[in-house]
Design a protein around this motif. Structure first.
Motif, PDB file in Angstrom:
ATOM      1  N   LEU A   1       1.691   0.557 -11.355  1.00  0.00           N
ATOM      2  CA  LEU A   1       1.689   0.070  -9.856  1.00  0.00           C
ATOM      3  C   LEU A   1       1.532  -1.311  -9.489  1.00  0.00           C
ATOM      4  O   LEU A   1       1.597  -1.767  -8.481  1.00  0.00           O
TER       5      LEU A   1
ATOM      6  N   THR B   1       0.667  -1.091   0.010  1.00  0.00           N
ATOM      7  CA  THR B   1       0.062  -0.019   0.125  1.00  0.00           C
ATOM      8  C   THR B   1       1.024   1.239  -0.002  1.00  0.00           C
ATOM      9  O   THR B   1       1.753   1.433   0.694  1.00  0.00           O
ATOM     10  N   LEU B   2       0.640   2.127  -0.932  1.00  0.00           N
ATOM     11  CA  LEU B   2       1.215   3.304  -1.006  1.00  0.00           C
ATOM     12  C   LEU B   2       0.338   4.472  -0.761  1.00  0.00           C
ATOM     13  O   LEU B   2      -0.676   4.600  -1.243  1.00  0.00           O
TER      14      LEU B   2
ATOM     15  N   TYR C   1      -3.117   2.144  -3.956  1.00  0.00           N
ATOM     16  CA  TYR C   1      -2.632   3.565  -4.044  1.00  0.00           C
ATOM     17  C   TYR C   1      -3.843   4.483  -3.230  1.00  0.00           C
ATOM     18  O   TYR C   1      -4.997   4.338  -3.432  1.00  0.00           O
TER      19      TYR C   1
ATOM     20  N   PHE D   1      -7.786   4.215  -7.901  1.00  0.00           N
ATOM     21  CA  PHE D   1      -6.763   5.225  -7.006  1.00  0.00           C
ATOM     22  C   PHE D   1      -7.874   5.880  -5.994  1.00  0.00           C
ATOM     23  O   PHE D   1      -8.953   6.397  -6.439  1.00  0.00           O
TER      24      PHE D   1
ATOM     25  N   ASP E   1       0.110   8.424  -0.731  1.00  0.00           N
ATOM     26  CA  ASP E   1       0.790   9.575  -1.797  1.00  0.00           C
ATOM     27  C   ASP E   1       0.370  10.920  -0.836  1.00  0.00           C
ATOM     28  O   ASP E   1      -0.747  11.299  -0.902  1.00  0.00           O
TER      29      ASP E   1
ATOM     30  N   CYS F   1      -1.004  14.341  -2.746  1.00  0.00           N
ATOM     31  CA  CYS F   1      -0.963  13.872  -3.901  1.00  0.00           C
ATOM     32  C   CYS F   1      -1.167  15.051  -4.888  1.00  0.00           C
ATOM     33  O   CYS F   1      -1.041  14.654  -6.003  1.00  0.00           O
TER      34      CYS F   1
END
Length: 314
Positions: A176, A159-160, A181, A202, A162, A165
């Motif tokens: 990805l 899990t990212l 995300y 997203f 941002d 963002c």
């Protein structure tokens, strides 16, 4: 969270430091590099070779090499360079700083949230194709769009986060894979537009990275974020990142910058997180952004990885 890989990615773009400097004109100070530098042409899903893969320099080859006996030391990394270091003084003025100074009086009484909403509403960062500024346009993000998947894969990121963002315009074009995300930003209008304009895979949420509870993630991507915050709010953001439980911080650093200075929130200045008052030590990984802004005057701009535990001041 997936088990992190070794310090080299599973598929790694290995290229000698000598070849990078000769063929790519890389003029970084090698003493500021971490154990691994990723060339900005790696694609997780496409390990073709050299120019056929759109590599920015001819010496790059992709494959599955045996790992080195150990990471290079700072002494081992030293080599001659064709061009001199970039000094702090004499670098070109960044548009975000110039426009901040022109609007400083209007911004003076505003809260952090209202400052960034003002910047967004008046397009102070001046990019034609991105609300997040020149550094988020297509040409400025080519190298990181190519290199980020391999970097995250090597860290074992599932899990990212941002944070911030911005308009997320460049990252929605990154492969990805299976990585989840989540993007957060302090400007509600940006988040509302991201939710309608970007693919449903997203996720986007409104959050102030300096104080609001953040979604759980393995890594936090904070590109072009801390450079706009005062030291005080950088400390707040970093403490908040550590509270989130994430292990990795992937953030913007300027590897040849010597003297970090404070700034007002919403302004811009370069930061090198190996230097005081941060002094985090060498990054674990470094992704050269191949920045061409200002005629190459900011060509040391990179995405660097640190363990978030290393960002805590003693």
């Amino acid at each position: 969270m997936r088990k992190p890989g070794p310090i080299w990615p599973r598929v790694t773009a290995w290229v000698s430091r000598e070849a990078q400097d000769r063929d790519c004109g890389n003029d970084r100070d090698p003493t500021l590099h971490g154990p691994l530098r990723l060339n900005g042409s790696f694609r997780r899903s496409d390990a073709r070779i050299g120019a056929a893969a759109g590599a920015p320099c001819s010496s790059v080859a992709f494959g599955f090499p045996s790992p080195p006996a150990g990471p290079p030391t700072r002494k081992d990394a030293m080599m001659p360079h064709d061009r001199p270091r970039l000094p702090d003084d004499g670098r070109p003025v960044v548009l975000a700083h110039k426009t901040f100074l022109a609007s400083r009086e209007a911004l003076a009484s505003l809260s952090l949230k209202d400052r960034f909403r003002f910047i967004h509403d008046h397009n102070l960062w001046g990019a034609a194709t991105s609300a997040s500024g020149l550094g988020s346009e297509a040409g400025a993000t080519r190298a990181i769009r190519d290199g980020l998947p391999g970097l995250l894969d090597g860290l074992g990121v599932a899990t990212l986060l941002d944070a911030p963002c911005g308009d997320a315009g460049w990252i929605v074009g990154v492969d990805l894979g299976a990585i989840r995300y989540v993007g957060v930003d302090i400007v509600p209008d940006l988040i509302a537009r991201n939710r309608t304009e970007h693919p449903p895979g997203f996720e986007f949420r409104v959050a102030d990275i300096t104080r609001d509870t953040l979604p759980e993630a393995d890594a936090i991507l904070c590109r072009d974020g801390l450079v706009h915050l005062s030291f005080s709010n950088i400390d707040g953001a970093l403490a908040n990142f550590r509270r989130s439980g994430a292990r990795w911080l992937v953030t913007t650093t300027f590897t040849q910058w010597q003297a970090n200075r404070d700034c007002e929130d919403g302004d811009w200045r370069a930061l090198n997180f190996e230097r005081a008052p941060f002094a985090w030590g060498p990054p674990l990984r470094l992704l050269d952004e191949r920045c061409e802004e200002g005629g190459g005057g900011w060509r040391d701009k990179s995405l660097a990885v640190w363990d978030l535990a290393a960002t805590a001041r003693p």
